[in-house]
Design a protein around this motif. Structure first.
Motif, PDB file in Angstrom:
ATOM      1  N   SER A  19      49.091  47.146  29.285  1.00  0.00           N
ATOM      2  CA  SER A  19      47.731  47.562  29.615  1.00  0.00           C
ATOM      3  C   SER A  19      47.424  48.915  28.982  1.00  0.00           C
ATOM      4  O   SER A  19      48.313  49.734  28.743  1.00  0.00           O
ATOM      5  CB  SER A  19      47.564  47.649  31.132  1.00  0.00           C
ATOM      6  OG  SER A  19      47.799  46.396  31.748  1.00  0.00           O
ATOM      7  N   ARG A  33      31.694  40.122  39.096  1.00  0.00           N
ATOM      8  CA  ARG A  33      32.274  40.392  37.784  1.00  0.00           C
ATOM      9  C   ARG A  33      31.534  41.513  37.047  1.00  0.00           C
ATOM     10  O   ARG A  33      32.123  42.214  36.228  1.00  0.00           O
ATOM     11  CB  ARG A  33      32.281  39.108  36.934  1.00  0.00           C
ATOM     12  CG  ARG A  33      33.403  38.151  37.309  1.00  0.00           C
ATOM     13  CD  ARG A  33      33.315  36.846  36.553  1.00  0.00           C
ATOM     14  NE  ARG A  33      32.347  35.960  37.183  1.00  0.00           N
ATOM     15  CZ  ARG A  33      32.164  34.685  36.836  1.00  0.00           C
ATOM     16  NH1 ARG A  33      32.864  34.171  35.844  1.00  0.00           N
ATOM     17  NH2 ARG A  33      31.290  33.938  37.451  1.00  0.00           N
ATOM     18  N   CYS A  80      34.740  48.408  32.233  1.00  0.00           N
ATOM     19  CA  CYS A  80      35.435  48.242  30.949  1.00  0.00           C
ATOM     20  C   CYS A  80      34.562  48.709  29.792  1.00  0.00           C
ATOM     21  O   CYS A  80      35.046  49.365  28.856  1.00  0.00           O
ATOM     22  CB  CYS A  80      35.837  46.783  30.751  1.00  0.00           C
ATOM     23  SG  CYS A  80      37.153  46.220  31.868  1.00  0.00           S
ATOM     24  N   GLU A 113      38.451  46.142  26.233  1.00  0.00           N
ATOM     25  CA  GLU A 113      38.267  44.752  26.616  1.00  0.00           C
ATOM     26  C   GLU A 113      38.885  44.535  28.002  1.00  0.00           C
ATOM     27  O   GLU A 113      39.889  45.175  28.342  1.00  0.00           O
ATOM     28  CB  GLU A 113      38.925  43.819  25.607  1.00  0.00           C
ATOM     29  CG  GLU A 113      38.290  43.840  24.237  1.00  0.00           C
ATOM     30  CD  GLU A 113      36.848  43.371  24.268  1.00  0.00           C
ATOM     31  OE1 GLU A 113      36.546  42.417  25.023  1.00  0.00           O
ATOM     32  OE2 GLU A 113      36.028  43.954  23.535  1.00  0.00           O
ATOM     33  N   PRO A 114      38.316  43.631  28.799  1.00  0.00           N
ATOM     34  CA  PRO A 114      38.901  43.361  30.121  1.00  0.00           C
ATOM     35  C   PRO A 114      40.389  43.013  30.065  1.00  0.00           C
ATOM     36  O   PRO A 114      41.156  43.404  30.952  1.00  0.00           O
ATOM     37  CB  PRO A 114      38.069  42.187  30.639  1.00  0.00           C
ATOM     38  CG  PRO A 114      36.731  42.382  29.988  1.00  0.00           C
ATOM     39  CD  PRO A 114      37.042  42.903  28.620  1.00  0.00           C
ATOM     40  N   SER A 115      40.810  42.320  29.026  1.00  0.00           N
ATOM     41  CA  SER A 115      42.219  41.934  28.911  1.00  0.00           C
ATOM     42  C   SER A 115      43.141  43.136  28.722  1.00  0.00           C
ATOM     43  O   SER A 115      44.359  43.009  28.889  1.00  0.00           O
ATOM     44  CB  SER A 115      42.406  40.961  27.741  1.00  0.00           C
ATOM     45  OG  SER A 115      41.996  41.572  26.520  1.00  0.00           O
ATOM     46  N   GLN A 116      42.583  44.281  28.384  1.00  0.00           N
ATOM     47  CA  GLN A 116      43.378  45.493  28.205  1.00  0.00           C
ATOM     48  C   GLN A 116      43.503  46.304  29.496  1.00  0.00           C
ATOM     49  O   GLN A 116      44.234  47.293  29.527  1.00  0.00           O
ATOM     50  CB  GLN A 116      42.739  46.383  27.130  1.00  0.00           C
ATOM     51  CG  GLN A 116      42.676  45.769  25.750  1.00  0.00           C
ATOM     52  CD  GLN A 116      41.909  46.652  24.785  1.00  0.00           C
ATOM     53  OE1 GLN A 116      40.709  46.865  24.913  1.00  0.00           O
ATOM     54  NE2 GLN A 116      42.614  47.201  23.805  1.00  0.00           N
ATOM     55  N   ALA A 174      40.031  39.246  38.051  1.00  0.00           N
ATOM     56  CA  ALA A 174      40.837  38.287  37.290  1.00  0.00           C
ATOM     57  C   ALA A 174      39.977  37.273  36.552  1.00  0.00           C
ATOM     58  O   ALA A 174      40.389  36.735  35.510  1.00  0.00           O
ATOM     59  CB  ALA A 174      41.807  37.574  38.222  1.00  0.00           C
ATOM     60  N   GLY A 202      39.707  38.289  33.212  1.00  0.00           N
ATOM     61  CA  GLY A 202      40.974  38.485  32.516  1.00  0.00           C
ATOM     62  C   GLY A 202      41.620  39.827  32.783  1.00  0.00           C
ATOM     63  O   GLY A 202      42.544  40.225  32.061  1.00  0.00           O
ATOM     64  N   ILE A 203      41.153  40.526  33.815  1.00  0.00           N
ATOM     65  CA  ILE A 203      41.725  41.828  34.180  1.00  0.00           C
ATOM     66  C   ILE A 203      42.928  41.602  35.091  1.00  0.00           C
ATOM     67  O   ILE A 203      42.822  40.931  36.120  1.00  0.00           O
ATOM     68  CB  ILE A 203      40.680  42.708  34.892  1.00  0.00           C
ATOM     69  CG1 ILE A 203      39.495  42.970  33.956  1.00  0.00           C
ATOM     70  CG2 ILE A 203      41.294  44.024  35.359  1.00  0.00           C
ATOM     71  CD1 ILE A 203      38.315  43.650  34.653  1.00  0.00           C
ATOM     72  N   ALA A 204      44.061  42.173  34.721  1.00  0.00           N
ATOM     73  CA  ALA A 204      45.259  42.066  35.554  1.00  0.00           C
ATOM     74  C   ALA A 204      45.064  42.840  36.843  1.00  0.00           C
ATOM     75  O   ALA A 204      44.295  43.803  36.894  1.00  0.00           O
ATOM     76  CB  ALA A 204      46.470  42.589  34.792  1.00  0.00           C
TER      77      ALA A 204
END
Length: 204
Positions: A2, A147, A154, A160-163, A178, A181-183
């Motif tokens: 992350s 969301r 972000c 990015e949400p995945s980061q 989630a 895509g957010i941990a």
């Protein structure tokens, strides 16, 4: 790995909000679960909570409405100052506040993502000093687990949400994050949360 942190306020950077609500319930009744139960399962009480947190209901409207819901359950409480009494039992968690500062010192960008419950709920905190960005439900008109609130956080951090990773003490808020895509890290204690974040950001 992350690269950015989204973090809740109440119950994460403070002591337990749930414990504060239980303490207030013990003060006004013989049922320490009364306040939490009404806010979670009583439709009218929950609507008052949602309305206050998304900015569509004033503090005074929430206090009058929730005092009426308590009265409907046999507990008489004056509406004036009700929010302050509900929140009197919680304050900062120094270990989490210091841990957050240490993460930022290591270059981790941080957004505070918080559902505002009452206009004075941040009294005593310098929110801009805690995080690079502060995303508050009442300013957006939506609350977690929408969301939108995570997407705005972000965007403001430029990631990015995945980061990103989100820390919250309520699972359904993490479930909302989630969906983008957010941990998620479910906060149960400062020691466990900070150790997990050190791992996720490659600091240990």
């Amino acid at each position: 790995m992350s690269t950015a942190l989204l973090i809740d306020f109440g119950g994460v950077l403070t002591t337990s909000v749930h414990e504060a609500f239980r303490a207030f319930a013990r003060e006004i009744s013989d049922d320490e679960s009364l306040v939490l139960r009404l806010l979670a399962t009583d439709a009218e009480s929950n609507a008052l909570l949602v309305g206050n947190e998304n900015g569509s209901l004033t503090d005074e409207e929430f206090e009058a409405g929730f005092a009426a819901r308590l009265a409907a359950h046999g507990v008489t409480v004056a509406p004036e100052g009700l929010l302050a009494r509900m929140q009197a039992g919680f304050g900062p968690d120094p270990e989490m506040v210091d841990g957050l500062a240490a993460l930022r010192a290591h270059g981790v960008p941080v957004a505070l993502v918080t559902n505002q419950f009452g206009r004075d709920c941040y009294r005593g905190f310098d929110l801009p000093a805690l995080a690079d960005e502060v995303v508050v439900s009442t300013e957006l008109g939506v609350r977690k687990p929408s969301r939108k609130i995570y997407a705005v956080a972000c965007e403001r951090l430029g990631v990015e949400p995945s980061q990103a990773v989100m820390v919250d003490d309520i699972q359904h808020n993490l479930d909302g994050a989630a969906k983008l895509g957010i941990a998620g890290v479910l906060h149960t204690s400062a020691a466990d949360t900070l150790a997990e974040l050190d791992t996720r950001f490659g600091l240990r």
